[in-house]
Design an enzyme around this catalytic site. Structure first.
Site, PDB file in Angstrom:
ATOM      1  N   ASP A 116      44.521  30.036  22.472  1.00  0.00           N
ATOM      2  CA  ASP A 116      44.600  31.104  21.479  1.00  0.00           C
ATOM      3  C   ASP A 116      45.267  32.322  22.114  1.00  0.00           C
ATOM      4  O   ASP A 116      44.895  32.746  23.216  1.00  0.00           O
ATOM      5  CB  ASP A 116      43.205  31.487  20.974  1.00  0.00           C
ATOM      6  CG  ASP A 116      42.640  30.468  19.994  1.00  0.00           C
ATOM      7  OD1 ASP A 116      43.324  29.464  19.719  1.00  0.00           O
ATOM      8  OD2 ASP A 116      41.499  30.675  19.515  1.00  0.00           O
ATOM      9  N   ARG A 143      46.873  23.647  13.441  1.00  0.00           N
ATOM     10  CA  ARG A 143      47.229  24.833  14.237  1.00  0.00           C
ATOM     11  C   ARG A 143      48.103  24.447  15.432  1.00  0.00           C
ATOM     12  O   ARG A 143      47.719  24.635  16.588  1.00  0.00           O
ATOM     13  CB  ARG A 143      45.990  25.584  14.711  1.00  0.00           C
ATOM     14  CG  ARG A 143      45.119  26.099  13.591  1.00  0.00           C
ATOM     15  CD  ARG A 143      43.962  26.935  14.116  1.00  0.00           C
ATOM     16  NE  ARG A 143      43.114  27.428  13.032  1.00  0.00           N
ATOM     17  CZ  ARG A 143      42.028  28.172  13.204  1.00  0.00           C
ATOM     18  NH1 ARG A 143      41.673  28.520  14.432  1.00  0.00           N
ATOM     19  NH2 ARG A 143      41.318  28.581  12.169  1.00  0.00           N
ATOM     20  N   ASP A 163      36.547  25.398  20.050  1.00  0.00           N
ATOM     21  CA  ASP A 163      37.364  26.264  19.202  1.00  0.00           C
ATOM     22  C   ASP A 163      38.829  26.011  19.546  1.00  0.00           C
ATOM     23  O   ASP A 163      39.295  24.894  19.466  1.00  0.00           O
ATOM     24  CB  ASP A 163      36.953  27.723  19.395  1.00  0.00           C
ATOM     25  CG  ASP A 163      37.437  28.617  18.259  1.00  0.00           C
ATOM     26  OD1 ASP A 163      38.149  28.126  17.372  1.00  0.00           O
ATOM     27  OD2 ASP A 163      37.122  29.818  18.268  1.00  0.00           O
ATOM     28  N   ASP A 181      36.853  28.668  23.496  1.00  0.00           N
ATOM     29  CA  ASP A 181      38.253  28.308  23.701  1.00  0.00           C
ATOM     30  C   ASP A 181      38.445  27.685  25.082  1.00  0.00           C
ATOM     31  O   ASP A 181      37.721  27.999  26.031  1.00  0.00           O
ATOM     32  CB  ASP A 181      39.150  29.542  23.598  1.00  0.00           C
ATOM     33  CG  ASP A 181      39.096  30.193  22.226  1.00  0.00           C
ATOM     34  OD1 ASP A 181      38.902  29.462  21.243  1.00  0.00           O
ATOM     35  OD2 ASP A 181      39.248  31.432  22.155  1.00  0.00           O
TER      36      ASP A 181
END
Length: 548
Positions: free
Chosen positions: A387, A440, A383, A360
């Protein structure tokens, strides 16, 4: 489609008696056109749809906006959330009914896709009513012989609490209701196939006292915060620019807003060793990043821990963290289901380009709280870009530029994480530029409140997905070429989405809505920019080097 704009002129300073004399001899003010669309341009750009399949095609020789099927509760809307007193008029041509409760007509003071006043024709009546969520409440009804294939000109006037519905050559209905005081204009085809043409929205006819100009609430340039559905909470003034806002500004969990490293030493770092040293130290620090700092993969998969009470801010327009990511949070432990006393908190990350991480770019986990991620650029992470998971809370993600990235924002990481996440994951996302960031944007599970407003979505596969009873409010966003702007029918259990004031252009599907959500204005103050201005405002202001 034409939207007329105006501004109220400043007062000229005339004496009160002279003003009264001028007004006395002025002719009565005329209704002003706020909006019109005859669909002659072959499209319905500027309309936001919910349900059904809407397209422009010829009807009786002229282009019209058509909803073909009878199996959907279909609606479209346009205009400004702050519109108040006006009349919406349209030619409505029903072509088929899908059941006893089917109808087609116009709507006023539309607040999201499920709350509005409506005037519609059914197979045998004219109905003036209101809709609240999925419930229709007739306020006045009269018999009317309706023939499919015939056009009916319907006008719905809203003025204060007075509602008046008319059909040309037919009856007039009146009612009084105070449920909705402002909102957009719309068209409805509830389990009906119909064509719509010659839509106009005009200010309500003037009363006996003439006015110099249209009322401010009628102007599309008026801030939509005048609407009760978008007005700020107890404090009517949002924080000034350069200060945390949204959920990061709300006191809780022993922290009064987000201050980062304020009060601590201010240091400037130019190399990897210095950066990693300061972000891991206890106590408050303001860490200024100069130039490019490479974060090696090493034994940590390139993720480096940031301790509480830190501000990490880039200097200038070229500050970069490359090759690794930042981890905000304690080590993962599924057995911890309440915020621990040592949860990481009070972090500000601003004005950085984060790129090339092997995991991330930023990961927030394990009940971390009061995090502000603002004016950064994110690209090429393996990724997530940002997050937020495992019970984290009180986070704002604002004015960031996401590009050359696939899985952008995750809010809630897993379907089995309810014990940690339910009642938490409260995050504000505003004024972010989702620049071909594929998916996302964000993808949400369990969130007690995800507030997504004034973001610019450009060429994405999907915008927001709400699942596992997550509560998402989508306001005044602009979606261009997005396959699915908002979804509740997704992988796993459905979530909730309430949407209002969004603009969809060249999108393949409407925003899916379901349920009710908390009003963020009950917790923090915010101001909405008009959705039509977002494609200009957000790219100009989002990302590294644009702190102003």
């Amino acid at each position: 489609m034409n939207i007329r704009r105006w501004r109220v002129p400043a007062a000229a300073g005339l004496a009160g008696t002279l003003t009264a004399l001028v007004l006395a001899v002025m002719p009565p003010a005329q209704a002003a056109t706020l909006f019109s669309d005859d669909f002659a341009d072959g499209n319905h750009n500027g309309w936001s749809s919910s349900g059904g399949s809407w397209r422009v095609e010829p009807v009786a020789g002229d282009p019209a906006l058509v909803q073909r099927g009878t199996g959907a509760d279909a609606r479209v809307r346009t205009g400004q959330a702050g519109w108040s007193d006006y009349t919406v008029t349209a030619e409505v041509r029903p072509t088929a009914w899908g059941g006893a409760d089917a109808g087609a007509g116009v709507a006023a003071r539309v607040q999201g896709s499920g709350n509005y006043y409506y005037l519609g024709v059914t197979a045998g009546s004219l109905v003036l009513g209101k809709r609240t969520g999925g419930t229709l409440t007739p306020l006045a009804t009269t018999a009317l012989g309706v023939t499919t294939g015939t056009a009916y000109t319907l006008s719905l006037q809203v003025s204060g609490t007075a509602l008046t519905g008319r059909v040309t050559g037919g009856p007039t209905l009146t009612a009084s209701d105070a449920a909705y005081l402002t909102g957009q204009a719309g068209l409805v085809a509830r389990y009906a196939a119909a064509g719509f043409d010659d839509v106009t929205v005009e200010t309500a006819p003037p009363g006996p006292q003439p006015t110099v100009s249209p009322t401010p609430t009628a102007s599309p340039t008026t801030s939509p915060t005048a609407s009760p559905t978008t007005s700020p909470g107890p404090d009517p003034t949002p924080p000034p620019a350069g200060q945390p806002d949204g959920w990061a500004s709300v006191a809780g969990l022993g922290q009064n807003g987000t201050t980062g490293g304020a009060g601590g030493p201010v240091v400037t770092v130019r190399d990897t060793a210095g950066f990693l040293d300061y972000i891991a130290r206890p106590g408050p620090y303001v860490i200024q990043v100069a130039g490019t700092i490479n974060l090696p993969t090493g034994n940590s998969d390139g993720m480096y821990n940031v301790t509480s009470d830190k501000t990490i801010v880039g200097l200038g327009a070229n500050a970069t963290l490359s090759g690794g990511g930042l981890n905000i949070g304690l080590p993962v432990d599924d057995n911890v289901t309440a915020p621990p006393a040592n949860a990481v908190h009070n972090i500000i990350i601003r004005n950085l380009h984060l790129t090339g991480a092997t995991d991330d770019l930023i990961n927030v986990q394990m009940f971390s709280h009061h995090i502000w991620i603002d004016h950064n650029s994110f690209s090429n992470g393996d990724d997530g870009a940002v997050d937020i998971k495992r019970g984290s809370d009180h986070v704002t993600v604002s004015w960031n530029h996401f590009f050359d990235h696939n899985k952008t924002l995750l809010l809630g990481h897993d379907e089995d994480a309810g014990a940690q996440d339910i009642g938490r994951l409260r995050v504000t996302y505003h004024h972010n530029f989702f620049d071909r960031s594929d998916q996302r944007n964000p993808r949400v599970r369990f969130s007690a409140s995800a507030h997504v407003y004034n973001n610019y979505y450009f060429d994405n596969s999907y915008g927001v997905a709400s699942t596992y009873d997550a509560a998402v409010l989508m306001e005044n966003n602009y979606f261009y070429s997005v396959n699915n702007p908002g979804r509740v029918v997704f992988s796993g259990d459905q979530g909730r989405i309430v949407e209002r004031g969004n603009i969809l252009v060249d999108c393949n599907h409407p925003i899916e809505t379901r349920g009710t959500v908390p009003e963020p204005s009950q917790f923090y103050a915010y101001r909405l920019d008009p959705a039509a201005d977002i494609p200009t405002i957000v790219p100009a202001g989002a990302g590294v080097g644009k702190l102003g």
